[in-house]
Every structure is written in C-alpha cells, then in structure tokens.
Design a protein around this motif. Structure first.
Motif, PDB file in Angstrom:
ATOM      1  N   ALA B 184       0.831  -1.200   0.000  1.00 38.02           N
ATOM      2  CA  ALA B 184       0.000   0.000   0.000  1.00 38.02           C
ATOM      3  C   ALA B 184       0.867   1.252   0.000  1.00 38.02           C
ATOM      4  N   THR B 185       1.947   1.211   0.801  1.00 35.76           N
ATOM      5  CA  THR B 185       2.834   2.370   0.839  1.00 35.76           C
ATOM      6  C   THR B 185       3.488   2.592  -0.512  1.00 35.76           C
ATOM      7  N   LEU B 186       3.704   1.499  -1.241  1.00 36.92           N
ATOM      8  CA  LEU B 186       4.316   1.621  -2.565  1.00 36.92           C
ATOM      9  C   LEU B 186       3.297   2.014  -3.623  1.00 36.92           C
ATOM     10  N   GLY B 187       2.060   2.205  -3.201  1.00 33.61           N
ATOM     11  CA  GLY B 187       1.058   2.734  -4.118  1.00 33.61           C
ATOM     12  C   GLY B 187       0.199   1.713  -4.827  1.00 33.61           C
ATOM     13  N   ALA B 188       0.235   0.463  -4.369  1.00 32.64           N
ATOM     14  CA  ALA B 188      -0.617  -0.551  -4.992  1.00 32.64           C
ATOM     15  C   ALA B 188      -2.077  -0.318  -4.614  1.00 32.64           C
ATOM     16  N   SER B 189      -2.944  -0.562  -5.584  1.00 34.25           N
ATOM     17  CA  SER B 189      -4.369  -0.390  -5.294  1.00 34.25           C
ATOM     18  C   SER B 189      -4.861  -1.573  -4.464  1.00 34.25           C
ATOM     19  N   ASN B 190      -6.010  -1.392  -3.834  1.00 31.97           N
ATOM     20  CA  ASN B 190      -6.586  -2.456  -3.014  1.00 31.97           C
ATOM     21  C   ASN B 190      -6.763  -3.725  -3.834  1.00 31.97           C
ATOM     22  N   TRP B 191      -7.187  -3.539  -5.068  1.00 31.40           N
ATOM     23  CA  TRP B 191      -7.451  -4.670  -5.948  1.00 31.40           C
ATOM     24  C   TRP B 191      -6.170  -5.472  -6.202  1.00 31.40           C
ATOM     25  N   VAL B 192      -5.117  -4.723  -6.500  1.00 32.63           N
ATOM     26  CA  VAL B 192      -3.824  -5.371  -6.751  1.00 32.63           C
ATOM     27  C   VAL B 192      -3.340  -6.074  -5.487  1.00 32.63           C
ATOM     28  N   ILE B 193      -3.488  -5.407  -4.362  1.00 30.32           N
ATOM     29  CA  ILE B 193      -3.066  -6.020  -3.103  1.00 30.32           C
ATOM     30  C   ILE B 193      -3.803  -7.328  -2.879  1.00 30.32           C
ATOM     31  N   PHE B 194      -5.099  -7.303  -3.134  1.00 31.16           N
ATOM     32  CA  PHE B 194      -5.887  -8.514  -2.925  1.00 31.16           C
ATOM     33  C   PHE B 194      -5.415  -9.648  -3.828  1.00 31.16           C
ATOM     34  N   TRP B 195      -5.302  -9.341  -5.125  1.00 29.32           N
ATOM     35  CA  TRP B 195      -4.956 -10.407  -6.081  1.00 29.32           C
ATOM     36  C   TRP B 195      -3.530 -10.892  -5.949  1.00 29.32           C
ATOM     37  N   ARG B 196      -2.609  -9.971  -5.661  1.00 32.73           N
ATOM     38  CA  ARG B 196      -1.193 -10.352  -5.662  1.00 32.73           C
ATOM     39  C   ARG B 196      -0.722 -10.850  -4.304  1.00 32.73           C
ATOM     40  N   ILE B 197      -1.367 -10.421  -3.235  1.00 32.29           N
ATOM     41  CA  ILE B 197      -0.858 -10.785  -1.910  1.00 32.29           C
ATOM     42  C   ILE B 197      -1.822 -11.671  -1.115  1.00 32.29           C
ATOM     43  N   VAL B 198      -3.061 -11.214  -1.020  1.00 31.65           N
ATOM     44  CA  VAL B 198      -4.003 -11.959  -0.180  1.00 31.65           C
ATOM     45  C   VAL B 198      -4.458 -13.248  -0.867  1.00 31.65           C
ATOM     46  N   PHE B 199      -4.875 -13.128  -2.115  1.00 32.37           N
ATOM     47  CA  PHE B 199      -5.470 -14.277  -2.799  1.00 32.37           C
ATOM     48  C   PHE B 199      -4.547 -15.496  -2.872  1.00 32.37           C
ATOM     49  N   PRO B 200      -3.269 -15.310  -3.237  1.00 34.28           N
ATOM     50  CA  PRO B 200      -2.401 -16.499  -3.290  1.00 34.28           C
ATOM     51  C   PRO B 200      -2.319 -17.245  -1.965  1.00 34.28           C
ATOM     52  N   SER B 201      -2.392 -16.513  -0.871  1.00 36.81           N
ATOM     53  CA  SER B 201      -2.248 -17.194   0.414  1.00 36.81           C
ATOM     54  C   SER B 201      -3.513 -17.949   0.826  1.00 36.81           C
ATOM     55  N   ILE B 202      -4.648 -17.594   0.237  1.00 38.88           N
ATOM     56  CA  ILE B 202      -5.868 -18.313   0.620  1.00 38.88           C
ATOM     57  C   ILE B 202      -6.406 -19.171  -0.515  1.00 38.88           C
ATOM     58  N   LEU B 203      -5.633 -19.276  -1.590  1.00 41.56           N
ATOM     59  CA  LEU B 203      -6.102 -20.058  -2.740  1.00 41.56           C
ATOM     60  C   LEU B 203      -6.368 -21.517  -2.360  1.00 41.56           C
ATOM     61  N   LEU B 204      -5.429 -22.099  -1.606  1.00 39.48           N
ATOM     62  CA  LEU B 204      -5.608 -23.509  -1.265  1.00 39.48           C
ATOM     63  C   LEU B 204      -6.785 -23.762  -0.334  1.00 39.48           C
ATOM     64  N   PRO B 205      -6.895 -22.981   0.739  1.00 35.53           N
ATOM     65  CA  PRO B 205      -8.092 -23.184   1.562  1.00 35.53           C
ATOM     66  C   PRO B 205      -9.380 -22.974   0.757  1.00 35.53           C
ATOM     67  N   LEU B 206      -9.326 -22.037  -0.183  1.00 35.84           N
ATOM     68  CA  LEU B 206     -10.515 -21.801  -1.013  1.00 35.84           C
ATOM     69  C   LEU B 206     -10.845 -23.056  -1.820  1.00 35.84           C
ATOM     70  N   LEU B 207      -9.826 -23.600  -2.483  1.00 36.14           N
ATOM     71  CA  LEU B 207     -10.046 -24.811  -3.269  1.00 36.14           C
ATOM     72  C   LEU B 207     -10.525 -25.956  -2.384  1.00 36.14           C
ATOM     73  N   ASN B 208      -9.909 -26.038  -1.227  1.00 33.59           N
ATOM     74  CA  ASN B 208     -10.280 -27.077  -0.285  1.00 33.59           C
ATOM     75  C   ASN B 208     -11.764 -26.964   0.095  1.00 33.59           C
ATOM     76  N   GLY B 209     -12.180 -25.759   0.438  1.00 36.53           N
ATOM     77  CA  GLY B 209     -13.572 -25.539   0.830  1.00 36.53           C
ATOM     78  C   GLY B 209     -14.526 -25.836  -0.311  1.00 36.53           C
ATOM     79  N   VAL B 210     -14.119 -25.426  -1.497  1.00 32.56           N
ATOM     80  CA  VAL B 210     -14.953 -25.628  -2.675  1.00 32.56           C
ATOM     81  C   VAL B 210     -15.126 -27.123  -2.970  1.00 32.56           C
ATOM     82  N   LEU B 211     -14.024 -27.867  -2.870  1.00 27.51           N
ATOM     83  CA  LEU B 211     -14.091 -29.305  -3.146  1.00 27.51           C
ATOM     84  C   LEU B 211     -14.910 -30.025  -2.074  1.00 27.51           C
TER      85      LEU B 211
END
Lengths: 359, 281
Positions: B184-211
């Motif tokens: 955020a300090t480097l100027g990334a938008s919320n959307w970018v932060i979500f996709w590049r930082i948050v989403f990768p870390s929860i991708l597996l639990p997401l897949l797990n829950g979905v399956l």
C-alpha cells in the motif's frame, strides 16, 4: 518393529473378519426397539407394524380391542406401534423387526414377508381375503373445482399442474398409475379406445407432461397440494377425506372408473410364535374385521370391507361405476414388473414424456 | 481434510513406538474400519456383485444417467457461486468491523445444524409457486425456482455455505498484514493487493472448501427431495433416484449409482488432500 506393525495390522484384520461374518445376519434398526418376553399371566405385549395412513384409526381401534380382550380373557394387552412407509416397514420386518402383526398398504409388501418365510399361514383365507380396509384412487382439486376436473380425460389437457408420487419411490403410488392404465385399457376414458395400448400410452405421455412434482410418497404429495402447489393431486379417497376432516378446503373428485385399493393385514407367524403371542395376535386381526372396528376405519376415510358397515356408510362412500381391482392386471406379482420394472410400460411413458424437455 | 503437521512434533521414524501408541493406533484403525471401511466395502461388493458390465449398464440407464448428470451440474454451479460468495463472506468477516458481525459470524454455521429437510421446506415456503416471491418469478419472468433445477442449486448453496467460509477464515486471519501495508505504501491499489498478496495465500483453503462443498452436495438428499420436484429425466437427482431403486427392490442399481457418487466425492477429497501436501512443500 515391522513385525510389530504387521501384528497390529493382522490383529485388526482378524477383528474385521470376525465382525463382518457376525454381521451377515443383516439386522436393520427400526423406530421401535422391542425386547419381548413370552406372554405371562395377566399381561401380553403385541407389536404392530403398520403403514402411516391408518395411524389415527389405529389410535381408536387399539383401545377398543384392549377393552374387548380384557373382558374376554382378563389379560391386559399393551401395544407397541410402529408407523412407516409400507415398503420400508415391510423390509424392516423382513430384516428382523419382530412385529406380531403387519398392516400394510398393498399386498406386495405382505408377499415380501411371506417370501422371507416369516408368514407361513394362508393369510388370505379370511372372509375379506386378508384385507382390512379399502379405498379408491381419486383426485383432490381446488375449492369449487375451478378447472372443472371430472374424470381422467381432463388430466391430459394442456396447462394443468398435476401432483402424483413417484411409483418407484412409493409402492402405494403404483395404485394411482394402475388406476389410470386400467381405466384407459377398459375404454373408460373419453377419446381412448378400449384395449389399445398405444392410445393408452399416448394419453399417459400427455398426462405426464402435466406432472410437475413427483413426491416420494403419497403423504408428501398431498401435503404439497395443501401448501398450494398444483391444480390436481392424484391421491387416495381416504387422504382427501382425512384432509377435509382436518379443515382443508380442497374437494374430492372420484373418476367414473378407478381401482379399488385394498389394504392387507396379517399375523407374522415366526415372530408371534417366538413371542408366544399367536392367540392374541390372531384375535386382534379378527377384531379388525368386526363391524365395531370397521366403523372406526370408516370414520377415518377408509371404505369398509364389512358389507353391513359399507351399506351404512354408502352416503359417504358412493359406489364407483367402473371399479376394478388389481386382478385386472393379473395381481401385483405381474403388475409391478409389467408397469414399473426397468422396461416397464409406465417407465417407458415417463422417458417419452420428458424427451425432449420443453421446460 | 489433512492439516499441516509440524515436523518437529511428529515422531521420527527412528524413535521407538510405545505400546500405548500401538494400542491407540489399533483402536482407531479398528474404529475406522468398523464405522467407515466395512460399510463402504459392502456397498462396493453389492454394486459389483454382478460384474462390471451390469454395473455399467445400471449407471447408464437413461433415468440413472440423467440423475447423475443433474447432480453433477447443479453441484458444480453451486460450487462456483459458493466459491465466490464464500470468499467474499470470509473476507468481510475477517477484515471489516461492522455492527452485527458477531451475529453473522455465528449464523454462518447454522446450516450445519438445521435438518436439511427443514431447509427444503423453508425454500418451498419462500420461493414456492404459491408464495409472493415465487409467483412473481414464475408469472412475471417465467422462471421456475422450486420444483426445478434452480431450487436444487439454492438448497445446495444453503447447506454448503459454511464449508468455504470456515476453511478460508482461519487462514485469512493469519495472513501477515505487513506485506499488504508495504504494498500500500508503494502505491498498490486495493485490488492489486488482494490479487497479488491476499489471494495467493488463501487459494488452497478456497479450493479445499470448494471441493468439500462439492463432495457434500453430490450426496445431498433431505433438502433436495423437497424442492426438486423429482421428475425423472428433469429434476430427479441421484440421491432421490437411489431411494427409488431401494424402494423398488433394485438394490444393485442403488448401489451402482451410490458408488459413482462416492467415487466422485472421494476424488474431490483426494484432490484437496493432494493440494495440501503440495502446498506444505
């Protein structure tokens, strides 16, 4: 270390083997667990396994029988009652639910118990041929019959919503379908000539296109209708009458031709002998056929198998001109495979009705 | 669902196994066998008792095949919606503060406790053709919800809601906010932060829950039997078909279709397990 692991594994396998062989008796649990002792002196226990429809009727018949038996023998009869769908109840008895008396929806469910060797006497030797109550397949329609539904022919008209249970999930639903086919094949439905299976098939396919809900049983079907779903429910006369008694405002339409529903009752020899309850079990079945008990059934929407009671209640239960029985189809042992088997006549109609799907 | 095992806590192979460990293992193994394994073996035996060909024929009967297909596509559609909305729900519950948050958080688990039959009845009351909402949809839009496939999807969504939310939530709570703050300090938008930082870390639990929710949905009976309409070739799902075969003395057909359902569910759970194992590395 490995040998120790192996030992654990082998020991587990041994236990599994023991358990599986021990389980081959294949006992299924039912609603009621019963641990009976043989009849002793002043008290005797009778287990009744019935289908769900006559539950309220038995609620009145049983006290009457208890009074009768007490007076006759001085013995107190206590009852253990279990109510389930007819097919499920029948299978439960076969699998070890030790009922002394079974009262089911259709003969085929008694035959199953007979084939398992649990009923060994000729249960159809009573005056009523083993039956305890009758009804007819009929329609429930909305108050005032706004669509003017009078007979089978009206059910194939377009833009109608029909409810009828699925005969694969509910043995009792087979009555509905056979009532339809019997009427068609006997030429009792306007526009369909007698003994013309192809015309009958075409009619059924058309009617099936109107069926929007196939519930898993007769009770679920009428409940959905009570919820306001559909224009017509193909159901039993007794279901409609009981619903009306409970304050529902739908109306009963009896088609000009329909099937006579016959509900059987029988003592289960193996279990009755095991419990030492044969005498009282037989007395109970006989009591069910007396005018006293038959009047109670008549109050709960069921047609009487007793001529006297049937005559008394003729106003409530009008005679149906084109009434036929399961014998028209050669009995259940023939009707079920012919119509509802894998290649059954009705199954074929169902496949054709839904292809192509025009939803 | 296998959880990550901390290597420091697990017993290394060289260590001697104590009698208590062996005893406990035997007990759990026997328990597992009696409760799960043997019943499964019995069903498989039953389904294959007349050989592969008969099994294959049973699951390819038109009504059976249609029921399996309907089950699969309604479950898949549910999974898709559940994945997106479950993720959003978990995100909102973890990251935002708002009145009623605790209540909503508590309600998320309710579908697990409600008898699924009640779920079905509730949906009929809400969307049934005789109710305001259902009548509106049917009359105005010509769209049938109850007694049609959309009703099935709705019922499945309801009962599987907790799976995705609850698998994502704990992981999302553990996500290190420092990276996000840096971005955020480097100027990334919320959307970018979500996709590049948050989403990768929860991708597996997401897949797990979905399956998990998919596996849960293919076997669902109680709610679907109420809302589906159960017309063979139109709105009859596999579990309801199985009931019909049991009631009609075709246990072979019932077992065969059950085996298909179980195999699919097992496949989903295995994939989820495998993904976790890969993730740990």
């Amino acid at each position: 270390m490995f040998s120790k692991l192996r030992k654990t594994f082998l020991f587990s396998l041994l236990v599994i083997a023991l358990i599986t062989t021990g389980c081959s008796a294949n006992v299924t649990a039912t609603e009621v667990s019963s641990t009976e002792a043989p009849a002793t002196g002043g008290e005797v226990k009778l287990t009744l396994a019935a289908y769900t429809t006559p539950r309220e009727a038995y609620g009145e018949v049983i006290p009457a029988f208890q009074a009768y038996w007490k007076e006759k023998t001085g013995q107190t009869v206590t009852f253990e009652e279990s109510y389930l769908g007819s097919g499920a109840q029948s299978r439960a008895v076969v699998d070890g639910f030790e009922a002394d008396v079974v009262a089911l929806s259709l003969e085929a469910d008694i035959t199953r118990i007979e084939k398992a060797g649990l009923i060994t006497h000729d249960w159809k030797s009573t005056a009523s041929k083993g039956m305890v109550s009758n009804s007819v397949v009929a329609f429930a329609v909305r108050k005032g019959n706004p669509l003017g539904i009078k007979d089978w022919a009206d059910l194939a008209k377009p833009d109608l919503e029909i409810l009828t249970p699925n005969p694969r999930t509910s043995g009792g639903a087979q009555w509905n379908i056979l009532a339809l086919y019997g009427s068609l094949l006997q030429g009792k439905v306007a526009g369909v000539p007698a003994d013309d299976p192809e015309a009958a098939h075409a009619f059924v396919v058309n009617l099936l296109k109107n069926v929007t809900v196939m519930d898993k049983g007769a009770r679920e079907s009428i409940t959905n209708f009570e919820q306001g779903v559909g224009d017509v429910a193909i159901t039993y006369e007794n279901e409609v009458l009981v619903g009306q008694q409970a304050g529902q405002d739908y109306e009963l339409v009896i088609p000009s031709s329909t099937i006579l529903i016959q509900n059987p009752v029988a003592v289960v020899d193996t279990y009755a002998d095991k419990h030492g309850t044969r005498e009282v079990a037989e007395a109970f079945v006989n009591f069910l056929l007396t005018p006293e008990a038959q009047e109670i059934f008549a109050h709960h929407g069921l047609r009487s198998i007793d001529d006297g009671v049937a005559e008394e209640t003729a106003d409530q239960y009008p005679a149906v001109p084109g009434l036929f029985t399961i014998d028209y189809f050669g009995g259940w042992s023939k009707a079920t495979p012919d119509y509802f088997g894998e290649e059954g006549i009705f199954i074929q109609a169902m496949l054709e009705a839904q292809v192509p799907t025009t939803e | 669902m296998s959880q990550a095992v901390n290597p420091a806590l697990s017993i290394t192979k060289k260590e001697k196994r104590s009698p208590s460990e062996l005893g406990l293992r035997s007990i759990t193994f026997i328990y597992f066998a009696v409760m799960i394994l043997i019943p499964l073996v019995v069903i498989f035996q039953d389904g294959f008792r007349e050989g592969w060909q008969e099994f294959w024929r049973q699951i390819n009967l038109p009504i059976a095949a249609h029921a399996i297909q309907l089950t699969l596509w309604t479950s898949a559609l549910m999974t898709l919606v559940n994945g997106v909305m479950g993720l959003a729900t978990a995100y909102v519950l973890v990251r935002y503060e708002f009145p009623g948050k605790r209540l909503i958080n508590a309600i998320v688990d309710l579908p697990l406790a409600i008898p699924t039959l009640v779920t079905g009845v509730m949906l009929v009351i809400l969307y049934g053709p005789q109710r305001a909402l259902g009548a509106f949809l049917k009359e105005e839009l010509g769209f049938r919800v109850i007694f049609a496939p959309p009703g099935i999807v709705l019922a499945l969504l309801f009962i599987t809601l907790p799976f995705v939310v609850r698998t994502i939530q704990p992981v999302l709570m553990d996500v290190d906010r420092a990276q996000e703050n840096a971005a955020a300090t480097l100027g990334a938008s919320n959307w970018v932060i979500f996709w590049r930082i948050v989403f990768p870390s929860i991708l597996l639990p997401l897949l797990n829950g979905v399956l998990l929710s998919f596996a849960r949905a293919v076997g669902e009976f109680g709610s679907v039997v109420i809302v589906a309409g159960n017309i063979p070739m139109v709105s009859q799902v596999a579990a309801v078909y199985v009931l019909g075969e049991v009631e009609s003395e075709n246990r072979l057909g019932a077992s065969a279709v059950s085996i298909v359902l179980m195999t699919i569910a097992f496949g989903m759970l295995s994939i989820s397990d495998w993904l976790y194992k890969r993730w740990e590395r």
